[in-house]
Write a protein that holds these residues in place. Sequence first.
Motif, PDB file in Angstrom:
ATOM      1  N   VAL A   1      -5.137   9.257  10.194  1.00 56.16           N
ATOM      2  CA  VAL A   1      -4.909   9.940   8.914  1.00 56.16           C
ATOM      3  C   VAL A   1      -4.542  11.399   9.149  1.00 56.16           C
ATOM      4  O   VAL A   1      -3.665  11.961   8.479  1.00 56.16           O
ATOM      5  CB  VAL A   1      -6.159   9.814   8.020  1.00 56.16           C
ATOM      6  CG1 VAL A   1      -6.018  10.670   6.769  1.00 56.16           C
ATOM      7  CG2 VAL A   1      -6.388   8.365   7.641  1.00 56.16           C
TER       8      VAL A   1
ATOM      9  N   SER B   1       2.469  11.981   5.807  1.00 59.01           N
ATOM     10  CA  SER B   1       2.178  12.013   4.378  1.00 59.01           C
ATOM     11  C   SER B   1       0.735  11.601   4.158  1.00 59.01           C
ATOM     12  O   SER B   1       0.045  11.169   5.089  1.00 59.01           O
ATOM     13  CB  SER B   1       3.124  11.077   3.611  1.00 59.01           C
ATOM     14  OG  SER B   1       2.987   9.738   4.080  1.00 59.01           O
ATOM     15  N   ARG B   2       0.278  11.723   2.935  1.00 57.87           N
ATOM     16  CA  ARG B   2      -1.099  11.377   2.616  1.00 57.87           C
ATOM     17  C   ARG B   2      -1.348   9.889   2.830  1.00 57.87           C
ATOM     18  O   ARG B   2      -0.585   9.050   2.375  1.00 57.87           O
ATOM     19  CB  ARG B   2      -1.403  11.737   1.165  1.00 57.87           C
ATOM     20  CG  ARG B   2      -1.633  13.227   0.951  1.00 57.87           C
ATOM     21  CD  ARG B   2      -2.037  13.486  -0.487  1.00 57.87           C
ATOM     22  NE  ARG B   2      -2.333  14.887  -0.701  1.00 57.87           N
ATOM     23  CZ  ARG B   2      -2.683  15.407  -1.880  1.00 57.87           C
ATOM     24  NH1 ARG B   2      -2.750  14.617  -2.943  1.00 57.87           N
ATOM     25  NH2 ARG B   2      -2.933  16.692  -2.000  1.00 57.87           N
ATOM     26  N   GLN B   3      -2.433   9.620   3.518  1.00 59.55           N
ATOM     27  CA  GLN B   3      -2.856   8.245   3.751  1.00 59.55           C
ATOM     28  C   GLN B   3      -4.360   8.150   3.603  1.00 59.55           C
ATOM     29  O   GLN B   3      -5.082   9.136   3.779  1.00 59.55           O
ATOM     30  CB  GLN B   3      -2.446   7.753   5.144  1.00 59.55           C
ATOM     31  CG  GLN B   3      -0.967   7.521   5.339  1.00 59.55           C
ATOM     32  CD  GLN B   3      -0.661   6.912   6.694  1.00 59.55           C
ATOM     33  OE1 GLN B   3      -1.568   6.629   7.470  1.00 59.55           O
ATOM     34  NE2 GLN B   3       0.607   6.704   6.973  1.00 59.55           N
TER      35      GLN B   3
ATOM     36  N   TRP C   1      -3.934   8.980  -6.252  1.00 57.03           N
ATOM     37  CA  TRP C   1      -4.455   9.947  -5.299  1.00 57.03           C
ATOM     38  C   TRP C   1      -3.357  10.670  -4.524  1.00 57.03           C
ATOM     39  O   TRP C   1      -3.625  11.672  -3.844  1.00 57.03           O
ATOM     40  CB  TRP C   1      -5.398   9.254  -4.314  1.00 57.03           C
ATOM     41  CG  TRP C   1      -4.828   8.028  -3.662  1.00 57.03           C
ATOM     42  CD1 TRP C   1      -4.957   6.753  -4.102  1.00 57.03           C
ATOM     43  CD2 TRP C   1      -4.035   7.971  -2.476  1.00 57.03           C
ATOM     44  NE1 TRP C   1      -4.304   5.877  -3.268  1.00 57.03           N
ATOM     45  CE2 TRP C   1      -3.723   6.604  -2.253  1.00 57.03           C
ATOM     46  CE3 TRP C   1      -3.547   8.920  -1.588  1.00 57.03           C
ATOM     47  CZ2 TRP C   1      -2.961   6.186  -1.184  1.00 57.03           C
ATOM     48  CZ3 TRP C   1      -2.785   8.499  -0.506  1.00 57.03           C
ATOM     49  CH2 TRP C   1      -2.497   7.148  -0.313  1.00 57.03           C
ATOM     50  N   ARG C   2      -2.129  10.201  -4.624  1.00 55.57           N
ATOM     51  CA  ARG C   2      -1.036  10.869  -3.906  1.00 55.57           C
ATOM     52  C   ARG C   2      -0.655  12.205  -4.526  1.00 55.57           C
ATOM     53  O   ARG C   2      -0.211  13.123  -3.826  1.00 55.57           O
ATOM     54  CB  ARG C   2       0.184   9.956  -3.850  1.00 55.57           C
ATOM     55  CG  ARG C   2      -0.036   8.666  -3.071  1.00 55.57           C
ATOM     56  CD  ARG C   2       1.228   7.845  -2.984  1.00 55.57           C
ATOM     57  NE  ARG C   2       0.999   6.558  -2.332  1.00 55.57           N
ATOM     58  CZ  ARG C   2       1.003   6.390  -1.007  1.00 55.57           C
ATOM     59  NH1 ARG C   2       1.241   7.424  -0.218  1.00 55.57           N
ATOM     60  NH2 ARG C   2       0.769   5.192  -0.496  1.00 55.57           N
ATOM     61  N   SER C   3      -0.803  12.328  -5.840  1.00 55.60           N
ATOM     62  CA  SER C   3      -0.398  13.552  -6.524  1.00 55.60           C
ATOM     63  C   SER C   3      -1.576  14.402  -6.965  1.00 55.60           C
ATOM     64  O   SER C   3      -1.375  15.466  -7.558  1.00 55.60           O
ATOM     65  CB  SER C   3       0.455  13.201  -7.759  1.00 55.60           C
ATOM     66  OG  SER C   3      -0.262  12.345  -8.636  1.00 55.60           O
TER      67      SER C   3
ATOM     68  N   ASP D   1      -4.993  16.346  -5.672  1.00 52.17           N
ATOM     69  CA  ASP D   1      -5.803  16.772  -4.526  1.00 52.17           C
ATOM     70  C   ASP D   1      -7.269  16.365  -4.702  1.00 52.17           C
ATOM     71  O   ASP D   1      -7.911  15.912  -3.756  1.00 52.17           O
ATOM     72  CB  ASP D   1      -5.707  18.284  -4.345  1.00 52.17           C
ATOM     73  CG  ASP D   1      -4.311  18.728  -3.968  1.00 52.17           C
ATOM     74  OD1 ASP D   1      -3.543  17.891  -3.443  1.00 52.17           O
ATOM     75  OD2 ASP D   1      -3.989  19.905  -4.207  1.00 52.17           O
TER      76      ASP D   1
ATOM     77  N   TYR E   1      -7.688  12.633  -4.132  1.00 54.36           N
ATOM     78  CA  TYR E   1      -7.532  12.266  -2.718  1.00 54.36           C
ATOM     79  C   TYR E   1      -8.774  12.654  -1.914  1.00 54.36           C
ATOM     80  O   TYR E   1      -9.261  11.864  -1.092  1.00 54.36           O
ATOM     81  CB  TYR E   1      -6.299  12.947  -2.137  1.00 54.36           C
ATOM     82  CG  TYR E   1      -6.088  12.659  -0.668  1.00 54.36           C
ATOM     83  CD1 TYR E   1      -5.652  11.410  -0.245  1.00 54.36           C
ATOM     84  CD2 TYR E   1      -6.349  13.630   0.292  1.00 54.36           C
ATOM     85  CE1 TYR E   1      -5.472  11.128   1.103  1.00 54.36           C
ATOM     86  CE2 TYR E   1      -6.173  13.358   1.645  1.00 54.36           C
ATOM     87  CZ  TYR E   1      -5.735  12.113   2.046  1.00 54.36           C
ATOM     88  OH  TYR E   1      -5.567  11.837   3.373  1.00 54.36           O
TER      89      TYR E   1
ATOM     90  N   TYR F   1     -11.111   9.945  -0.140  1.00 54.24           N
ATOM     91  CA  TYR F   1     -11.244  10.047   1.312  1.00 54.24           C
ATOM     92  C   TYR F   1     -12.715  10.201   1.701  1.00 54.24           C
ATOM     93  O   TYR F   1     -13.186   9.563   2.668  1.00 54.24           O
ATOM     94  CB  TYR F   1     -10.436  11.230   1.831  1.00 54.24           C
ATOM     95  CG  TYR F   1     -10.462  11.381   3.328  1.00 54.24           C
ATOM     96  CD1 TYR F   1      -9.547  10.703   4.132  1.00 54.24           C
ATOM     97  CD2 TYR F   1     -11.407  12.190   3.957  1.00 54.24           C
ATOM     98  CE1 TYR F   1      -9.565  10.828   5.507  1.00 54.24           C
ATOM     99  CE2 TYR F   1     -11.441  12.317   5.333  1.00 54.24           C
ATOM    100  CZ  TYR F   1     -10.515  11.635   6.106  1.00 54.24           C
ATOM    101  OH  TYR F   1     -10.557  11.758   7.477  1.00 54.24           O
TER     102      TYR F   1
END
Length: 482
Positions: free
Chosen positions: A154, A159-161, A172-174, A176, A179, A183
């Motif tokens: 990660v 990119s975000r994973q 959760w991609r857009s 913070d 995410y 996480y």
Amino acid sequence: MQNVEENKLQLDTHTAVAYHWRVWQLTGLIRPSGIPKRLYRSYSIGLNLLVTLLFPLSLLARLILTRSMKEMCENLTITITDMAANLKFGNVYLVRHHLREIRTLIQQLDRRAQVIGDREELRALDWAVTTARNTFRTFAWIFVCGTTLSCVRVALARSRQLLYPAWFGIDWRSSDEAYVGIYAYQLFALIVQAVQNCANDSYPPAYLCLLTGHMRALELRVGRIGRGCDCDCLNDRQSYAQLLGCIQDLTLIHRMHTIIQEILSVPCMAQFACSVAVQCTVAMHFLYVADADDRLAMILSVIFFVAVTLEVFVICYFGDQMRTQSEALCHAFYACNWVEQQLPRFRRDLLFTLARAQRPSLILAGSYIPLTLETFKEVRTAPSLPFGGVSDSRSRSLKFSHLKGHAFRLLRLYAAAESQVRRMCTNQETEGLKEKRAQICSHSCTICILYASFYLFIYLQTSSPQGGSLSLSSACLFERGE
């Protein structure tokens, strides 16, 4: 001499599973002494709802919504492993009263070894404890490596994973905050699940080690029956007392074996099913859909493959050791000094004991598949059958090799079809193409599971319980009988 006395006072072979009991206490399965029952029950329900239930559900939801074959393979491997681990975790809760009974039996056998105080017996029991604890540490190291590699993957991603592909119903991609929250939850759940799995995977070999160690101690004890006394009359009585003591210990060991069989039947069968499913999923991922650039994902898949294979090998190895030790215990009764004993009841009780000891002790996964190295050998050689490998059960396994060959061809067909559909799709993907891609992934998943079922069926056909029968060796006892 002082060291022997200290060992006798400190003998507690149940410490071989002390790590496992500590994990079960921390994860809400077994309430430790001194903690209020209501408080611990609330803690157990909250933790297991948050992790044991929610974490696999998020993986399963993501698997259902997956439309890429690559993601499907990665998610299927994790989901199968996690579902099997939770099944074994729930089984521990169901058999917790058996675990307490085993602890009582171990304490009785320890007291017997303390009274005798033989150095070789203490050494054998110490070996069993050390081996069991080292097995736990080995599995802990494997899970630490897997968890660390997931975090590194990660961290190095462009990119975000997420740590593992899961569905939470939040974008959760857009966001913070979303995410970070997801996480943090996945990291916490992953650590808890890793600790649970470490105990789940290592307690079967740990209990098998304990049983093998006590069998070894009893073997040494039986070998000394009828030796070491000068007075013939007293020697007969002492020898008979030694035999009765060993028969009582053998009864405790047989009871311990019966309980361990009940405890390990379900988790070992779940481990076999999980192993074959993960192996064929990883093979499909490498052969057809693996991305050469995503090396960390491939390494993670390899770790899963090695881990599930190692889990099967470990339980088969220690199960085979226990079977071998049970046969050595039977030979020890033959090797004792029964020839010089004049009491008729000595030979009578010895004959009854031999009749029972001649049946080798086996642990059967699902009450059918024996945990032996022969079983693991069948697992290792089964994939070579379609390529002309020779097996002792060749005629019986030939039709299953054809089934596996057809499964591989179907996997290639569906992988090629999925690739064609992906090339046909544009940015403005139509609903029909979306449905087609989802259908292809669903069919691929179905074929993968069917292949695992074929593989598991080979287990059932090529592995059969090896029961013992009364041998003619006992005839020598009757030649000198009254």
